[in-house]
Design a protein around this motif. Structure first.
Motif, PDB file in Angstrom:
ATOM      1  N   ALA A  51       0.861  -1.183   0.000  1.00 22.82           N
ATOM      2  CA  ALA A  51       0.000   0.000   0.000  1.00 22.82           C
ATOM      3  C   ALA A  51       0.897   1.232   0.000  1.00 22.82           C
ATOM      4  O   ALA A  51       1.572   1.516   0.988  1.00 22.82           O
ATOM      5  CB  ALA A  51      -0.910  -0.013   1.228  1.00 22.82           C
ATOM      6  N   LEU A  52       0.920   1.944  -1.123  1.00 21.26           N
ATOM      7  CA  LEU A  52       1.835   3.075  -1.293  1.00 21.26           C
ATOM      8  C   LEU A  52       1.122   4.401  -1.517  1.00 21.26           C
ATOM      9  O   LEU A  52       1.749   5.377  -1.933  1.00 21.26           O
ATOM     10  CB  LEU A  52       2.766   2.788  -2.474  1.00 21.26           C
ATOM     11  N   ALA A  53      -0.173   4.468  -1.222  1.00 23.06           N
ATOM     12  CA  ALA A  53      -0.913   5.718  -1.433  1.00 23.06           C
ATOM     13  C   ALA A  53      -0.260   6.844  -0.625  1.00 23.06           C
ATOM     14  O   ALA A  53       0.111   6.667   0.534  1.00 23.06           O
ATOM     15  CB  ALA A  53      -2.371   5.546  -0.998  1.00 23.06           C
ATOM     16  N   ARG A  54      -0.076   7.966  -1.275  1.00 24.99           N
ATOM     17  CA  ARG A  54       0.491   9.172  -0.659  1.00 24.99           C
ATOM     18  C   ARG A  54       1.916   9.005  -0.134  1.00 24.99           C
ATOM     19  O   ARG A  54       2.416   9.838   0.610  1.00 24.99           O
ATOM     20  CB  ARG A  54      -0.433   9.719   0.430  1.00 24.99           C
ATOM     21  N   ALA A  55       2.584   7.906  -0.498  1.00 26.15           N
ATOM     22  CA  ALA A  55       3.986   7.733  -0.100  1.00 26.15           C
ATOM     23  C   ALA A  55       4.847   8.698  -0.908  1.00 26.15           C
ATOM     24  O   ALA A  55       4.603   8.931  -2.085  1.00 26.15           O
ATOM     25  CB  ALA A  55       4.436   6.301  -0.331  1.00 26.15           C
ATOM     26  N   ASP A  56       5.857   9.268  -0.273  1.00 24.66           N
ATOM     27  CA  ASP A  56       6.775  10.185  -0.954  1.00 24.66           C
ATOM     28  C   ASP A  56       7.964   9.378  -1.452  1.00 24.66           C
ATOM     29  O   ASP A  56       8.787   8.922  -0.667  1.00 24.66           O
ATOM     30  CB  ASP A  56       7.242  11.272  -0.001  1.00 24.66           C
ATOM     31  N   LEU A  57       8.031   9.197  -2.774  1.00 29.60           N
ATOM     32  CA  LEU A  57       9.112   8.436  -3.393  1.00 29.60           C
ATOM     33  C   LEU A  57      10.011   9.320  -4.244  1.00 29.60           C
ATOM     34  O   LEU A  57      10.731   8.829  -5.105  1.00 29.60           O
ATOM     35  CB  LEU A  57       8.523   7.304  -4.236  1.00 29.60           C
ATOM     36  N   ALA A  58      10.000  10.619  -3.976  1.00 30.73           N
ATOM     37  CA  ALA A  58      10.836  11.540  -4.743  1.00 30.73           C
ATOM     38  C   ALA A  58      12.303  11.129  -4.614  1.00 30.73           C
ATOM     39  O   ALA A  58      12.813  10.956  -3.507  1.00 30.73           O
ATOM     40  CB  ALA A  58      10.643  12.968  -4.255  1.00 30.73           C
ATOM     41  N   GLY A  59      12.941  10.918  -5.733  1.00 28.83           N
ATOM     42  CA  GLY A  59      14.357  10.566  -5.744  1.00 28.83           C
ATOM     43  C   GLY A  59      14.655   9.142  -5.327  1.00 28.83           C
ATOM     44  O   GLY A  59      15.814   8.751  -5.234  1.00 28.83           O
ATOM     45  N   ALA A  60      13.624   8.331  -5.070  1.00 33.34           N
ATOM     46  CA  ALA A  60      13.851   6.925  -4.693  1.00 33.34           C
ATOM     47  C   ALA A  60      14.359   6.155  -5.905  1.00 33.34           C
ATOM     48  O   ALA A  60      13.968   6.418  -7.030  1.00 33.34           O
ATOM     49  CB  ALA A  60      12.556   6.313  -4.175  1.00 33.34           C
ATOM     50  N   ASP A  61      15.235   5.201  -5.661  1.00 34.34           N
ATOM     51  CA  ASP A  61      15.747   4.360  -6.742  1.00 34.34           C
ATOM     52  C   ASP A  61      14.949   3.063  -6.760  1.00 34.34           C
ATOM     53  O   ASP A  61      15.083   2.216  -5.887  1.00 34.34           O
ATOM     54  CB  ASP A  61      17.232   4.060  -6.524  1.00 34.34           C
ATOM     55  N   LEU A  62      14.090   2.935  -7.772  1.00 35.77           N
ATOM     56  CA  LEU A  62      13.217   1.774  -7.919  1.00 35.77           C
ATOM     57  C   LEU A  62      13.667   0.875  -9.071  1.00 35.77           C
ATOM     58  O   LEU A  62      12.878   0.117  -9.607  1.00 35.77           O
ATOM     59  CB  LEU A  62      11.779   2.247  -8.142  1.00 35.77           C
ATOM     60  N   THR A  63      14.941   0.933  -9.410  1.00 34.75           N
ATOM     61  CA  THR A  63      15.476   0.100 -10.475  1.00 34.75           C
ATOM     62  C   THR A  63      15.195  -1.368 -10.160  1.00 34.75           C
ATOM     63  O   THR A  63      15.523  -1.838  -9.073  1.00 34.75           O
ATOM     64  CB  THR A  63      16.993   0.315 -10.620  1.00 34.75           C
ATOM     65  N   ALA A  64      14.563  -2.049 -11.089  1.00 31.25           N
ATOM     66  CA  ALA A  64      14.252  -3.479 -10.973  1.00 31.25           C
ATOM     67  C   ALA A  64      13.329  -3.816  -9.808  1.00 31.25           C
ATOM     68  O   ALA A  64      13.216  -4.966  -9.421  1.00 31.25           O
ATOM     69  CB  ALA A  64      15.531  -4.311 -10.897  1.00 31.25           C
ATOM     70  N   ALA A  65      12.662  -2.807  -9.237  1.00 29.72           N
ATOM     71  CA  ALA A  65      11.671  -3.096  -8.198  1.00 29.72           C
ATOM     72  C   ALA A  65      10.551  -3.904  -8.831  1.00 29.72           C
ATOM     73  O   ALA A  65      10.167  -3.667  -9.971  1.00 29.72           O
ATOM     74  CB  ALA A  65      11.140  -1.802  -7.595  1.00 29.72           C
ATOM     75  N   ARG A  66      10.034  -4.869  -8.110  1.00 34.11           N
ATOM     76  CA  ARG A  66       9.050  -5.790  -8.663  1.00 34.11           C
ATOM     77  C   ARG A  66       7.629  -5.460  -8.231  1.00 34.11           C
ATOM     78  O   ARG A  66       7.400  -5.049  -7.102  1.00 34.11           O
ATOM     79  CB  ARG A  66       9.387  -7.221  -8.245  1.00 34.11           C
ATOM     80  N   ASN A  67       6.705  -5.693  -9.181  1.00 35.73           N
ATOM     81  CA  ASN A  67       5.275  -5.618  -8.944  1.00 35.73           C
ATOM     82  C   ASN A  67       4.763  -4.233  -8.560  1.00 35.73           C
ATOM     83  O   ASN A  67       3.992  -4.082  -7.627  1.00 35.73           O
ATOM     84  CB  ASN A  67       4.841  -6.664  -7.918  1.00 35.73           C
ATOM     85  N   ILE A  68       5.206  -3.256  -9.319  1.00 38.97           N
ATOM     86  CA  ILE A  68       4.667  -1.908  -9.200  1.00 38.97           C
ATOM     87  C   ILE A  68       3.674  -1.759 -10.334  1.00 38.97           C
ATOM     88  O   ILE A  68       3.999  -2.019 -11.486  1.00 38.97           O
ATOM     89  CB  ILE A  68       5.775  -0.846  -9.328  1.00 38.97           C
ATOM     90  N   SER A  69       2.456  -1.346 -10.024  1.00 35.62           N
ATOM     91  CA  SER A  69       1.447  -1.219 -11.072  1.00 35.62           C
ATOM     92  C   SER A  69       1.823  -0.102 -12.039  1.00 35.62           C
ATOM     93  O   SER A  69       2.594   0.805 -11.699  1.00 35.62           O
ATOM     94  CB  SER A  69       0.076  -0.930 -10.469  1.00 35.62           C
ATOM     95  N   ASP A  70       1.281  -0.159 -13.243  1.00 34.95           N
ATOM     96  CA  ASP A  70       1.549   0.882 -14.231  1.00 34.95           C
ATOM     97  C   ASP A  70       1.132   2.250 -13.716  1.00 34.95           C
ATOM     98  O   ASP A  70       1.813   3.245 -13.951  1.00 34.95           O
ATOM     99  CB  ASP A  70       0.819   0.579 -15.544  1.00 34.95           C
ATOM    100  N   ALA A  71       0.024   2.328 -13.000  1.00 35.43           N
ATOM    101  CA  ALA A  71      -0.445   3.613 -12.460  1.00 35.43           C
ATOM    102  C   ALA A  71       0.539   4.143 -11.431  1.00 35.43           C
ATOM    103  O   ALA A  71       0.881   5.329 -11.433  1.00 35.43           O
ATOM    104  CB  ALA A  71      -1.827   3.458 -11.838  1.00 35.43           C
ATOM    105  N   GLN A  72       1.020   3.277 -10.541  1.00 35.03           N
ATOM    106  CA  GLN A  72       2.002   3.704  -9.552  1.00 35.03           C
ATOM    107  C   GLN A  72       3.280   4.149 -10.247  1.00 35.03           C
ATOM    108  O   GLN A  72       3.858   5.169  -9.919  1.00 35.03           O
ATOM    109  CB  GLN A  72       2.330   2.551  -8.590  1.00 35.03           C
ATOM    110  N   ARG A  73       3.710   3.353 -11.227  1.00 37.54           N
ATOM    111  CA  ARG A  73       4.940   3.656 -11.962  1.00 37.54           C
ATOM    112  C   ARG A  73       4.858   5.042 -12.600  1.00 37.54           C
ATOM    113  O   ARG A  73       5.778   5.847 -12.476  1.00 37.54           O
ATOM    114  CB  ARG A  73       5.157   2.578 -13.023  1.00 37.54           C
ATOM    115  N   ALA A  74       3.731   5.348 -13.251  1.00 35.74           N
ATOM    116  CA  ALA A  74       3.554   6.652 -13.890  1.00 35.74           C
ATOM    117  C   ALA A  74       3.591   7.766 -12.860  1.00 35.74           C
ATOM    118  O   ALA A  74       4.191   8.823 -13.080  1.00 35.74           O
ATOM    119  CB  ALA A  74       2.242   6.682 -14.665  1.00 35.74           C
TER     120      ALA A  74
END
Length: 90
Positions: A51-74
């Protein structure tokens, strides 16, 4: 926190994990709503059903992170998360 941490189903709502090393972490089903993950290192992390709603991922490195939905990714791309491309698959 540490690389390869097992945080499956952890309740981390609102947690400050800025710049945390979560490389390869198991975050399956973790509650990260509103968490501060700014600049966190999430390379190869498993985010299945996290559950990542409203999480602040600014500048996070998500290289090869698994199972992120297309909406979250965008959303993360628009907020400057690193290691993601608009054409990346889930």
């Amino acid at each position: 926190v540490g690389a390869r941490a097992d945080l499956a189903r952890a309740y981390l709502t609102g947690a400050n994990l800025a710049r945390a090393d979560l490389e390869g972490a198991n975050l399956t089903g973790a509650y990260l709503t509103g968490a501060n993950l700014e600049g966190a290192y999430l390379t190869g992390a498993n985010l299945t059903r996290a559950a990542l709603a409203r999480a602040d991922l600014a500048g996070a490195d998500l290289t090869a992170a698994r199972n992120i939905s297309d909406a979250q990714r965008a959303d993360y791309i628009s907020r400057g998360a690193l290691g993601l491309e608009a054409t990346s698959g889930v």
